[in-house]
Design an enzyme around this catalytic site. Structure first.
Site, short mmCIF file in Angstrom:
data_model
loop_
_atom_site.label_atom_id
_atom_site.label_comp_id
_atom_site.label_asym_id
_atom_site.label_seq_id
_atom_site.Cartn_x
_atom_site.Cartn_y
_atom_site.Cartn_z
N HIS A 70 28.83 -12.83 25.15
CA HIS A 70 28.10 -11.58 25.39
C HIS A 70 27.73 -11.43 26.85
CE1 HIS A 70 25.90 -8.21 23.46
NE2 HIS A 70 25.11 -8.30 24.53
N ASP A 72 26.50 -8.06 29.45
CA ASP A 72 26.10 -6.65 29.45
C ASP A 72 26.42 -5.93 30.76
OD1 ASP A 72 24.79 -5.61 26.98
OD2 ASP A 72 23.61 -7.44 27.19
N GLU A 180 27.71 -3.51 20.50
CA GLU A 180 26.36 -4.01 20.23
C GLU A 180 25.51 -2.92 19.58
OE1 GLU A 180 22.92 -6.77 22.29
OE2 GLU A 180 24.11 -5.44 23.58
N HIS A 207 20.98 -3.55 16.18
CA HIS A 207 20.34 -3.98 17.41
C HIS A 207 18.87 -4.18 17.03
CE1 HIS A 207 18.97 -3.89 21.69
NE2 HIS A 207 19.99 -4.73 21.75
N HIS A 252 20.58 -10.28 16.37
CA HIS A 252 19.71 -9.10 16.25
C HIS A 252 19.35 -8.73 14.80
CE1 HIS A 252 19.18 -7.65 20.37
NE2 HIS A 252 20.43 -8.02 20.60
N HIS A 273 25.00 -13.99 20.70
CA HIS A 273 24.01 -14.40 21.71
C HIS A 273 22.68 -14.69 21.04
CE1 HIS A 273 23.77 -10.05 21.36
NE2 HIS A 273 22.74 -9.95 22.15
N ASP A 346 24.44 -13.67 27.55
CA ASP A 346 23.62 -12.45 27.67
C ASP A 346 23.37 -12.08 29.14
OD1 ASP A 346 22.46 -10.20 26.60
OD2 ASP A 346 20.75 -11.23 25.71
#
Length: 434
Positions: A70, A72, A180, A207, A252, A273, A346
């Site tokens: 993961h 971003d 995500e 999420h 999540h 993650h 992450d």
């Protein structure tokens, strides 16, 4: 003069010949033994790798791709440049281009960190739910495809487990898409299928908000579940993901959603993650009873580097560091086995990172720490990427089996799912009242 041959002459000549044969046999056996030992040492890494932990880590990372679950960066491109790639050069440092605490990812540091493959997050905010989540997901998928194409000398867009290995063998970073937020397909299985068709290979079921069919992690934290895990239609989502070959990401989600998914799925799950709840009791992490099920499932928990998920009670300290991340990895190995552990940093999705893991260049330091803790070369290779690649291949096998015998699921979610107000923007063409 008549020559008389001694009766033992043949014996005298035969003896050296027999000795030669025996000697050749012994040499042959010795060669076989040497080859067998060499093969065994090669499989284990043997003494051919440098003894220094950091150099050994780098040598192993040249052999097996580090697959990060993961990153971003695409979200930062949206926030700061509205996905306009002409306004950023990925060969330059991003440390001063994003908000304070971010800017963890660029090409020089990816190369320094020896990243072999990367799931780039196509993040869709909870505020997009019931509005424009599909459009936003497609925009983020588009920017991932565009930057991997723009820097094609570095990245290669891939959609299969074998593609990861093929890109690695070309010295390129295999680039994959993870969506995500399950709200990204707006509770329509046709949209889910289209996300798969354009290249997404995992979907994070929720999420930090519920979908109309699944509870997120805050439901466990606050003890206020809406569905007690997955709704009946949510179970259908899991089955369709199995049929597609889409990896199911349980980062999540609530603990109940984890259990429900693991009960239903026929393919390995991933946590792209997340870390260990027993080490840091944050509800974004994975509890022991779930880890037991992950072991049975053949899934992979990819350890997150975020301060809040690494350094919290019962084992918190004043400042988080690389050793705490290693503690999570060690713990996961002890609870669900070395086959269940991976890495999901992450980066560029969090603003506080442990000392020693400040950006994508630091992955070799973490691997070196695991080597210092006694991890074997084979175990390191599993942590790096072999576990994720195995789970990915298994999901593809499940896809091949199911898709040949099961038609795409076409049930629609019940109209009353979620708050009634959230349906006001929808046009149900089959219902004349709308």
């Amino acid at each position: 003069m008549v020559k008389v041959r001694r009766q033992d002459d043949d014996v005298w000549y035969r003896k050296p010949r027999s000795r030669c044969i025996i000697l050749l046999v012994l040499i042959g056996l010795l060669v076989i033994v040497i080859i067998a030992v060499a093969v065994a040492l090669a499989k284990k890494g043997g003494d051919s790798l440098p003894p220094d932990p950091l150099e050994r880590a780098k040598a192993l990372m040249k052999r097996v791709p580090l697959v990060d679950g993961h990153n971003d960066l695409p979200w930062q491109l949206k926030l700061h440049f509205d996905n306009r790639l002409e306004n950023i050069d990925m060969y330059e440092s991003t440390a001063d281009k994003f908000d304070e605490g971010y800017g963890h990812t660029d090409i020089p540091r990816l190369r320094q960190g020896m990243v072999g493959a990367q799931f780039w997050a196509a993040y869709v905010a909870c505020s997009n739910q019931y509005k424009d989540p599909v459009r936003f997901a497609l925009e983020q998928i588009d920017v991932i495809k565009r930057f991997t194409n723009k820097y094609s000398e570095v990245f290669e867009f891939v959609t299969t487990a074998q593609g990861i290995l093929d890109a690695f063998n070309k010295n390129k970073i295999g680039s994959m898409i993870g969506v995500e937020g399950g709200h990204a397909f707006d509770s329509h299985l046709g949209n889910l299928r289209m996300l798969y068709d354009v290249g997404a290979r995992y979907v994070t079921i929720t999420h930090s908000c519920n979908t109309p069919w699944a509870d997120n992690w805050k439901c466990s934290q606050d003890n206020n579940p809406e569905f007690g895990g997955l709704s009946e239609w949510g179970e259908l989502v899991i089955r369709e993901m199995n049929r597609l070959g889409m990896l199911i990401d349980l980062s999540h989600v609530s603990f109940d959603t984890m259990h429900d998914t693991l009960r239903i799925t026929e393919a390995p799950v991933i946590f792209s993650h997340s870390s260990a709840f027993a080490i840091c009791a944050h509800h974004r992490n994975v509890p022991d009873d779930v880890l037991e099920k992950v072991k049975e499932n053949g899934g992979v928990v990819m350890v997150n580097f975020y301060e809040k998920y690494i350094n919290c009670p019962p084992m918190n300290q004043s400042v988080s560091d690389i050793k705490q991340v290693a503690d999570h990895i060690d713990y996961l190995k002890s609870k669900c086995g070395v086959d269940c552990v991976g890495i999901g940093s992450d980066y560029d999705g969090v603003d506080v990172l442990p000392e020693g893991l400040g950006d994508v260049s630091t992955f070799p330091d973490l691997i070196a720490e695991m080597i210092r803790r006694g991890w074997s070369d084979e175990d390191i290779e599993k942590l790096l990427g072999n576990n994720l690649i195995r789970a990915f291949k298994e999901a593809e096998k499940v896809r091949d089996r199911l898709s040949s015998s099961i038609e795409p699921y076409d049930e629609t979610i019940p109209r009353d799912s979620g708050e009634e107000a959230n349906n006001t923007c929808r046009h149900y063409i089959y219902n004349p009242d709308n």
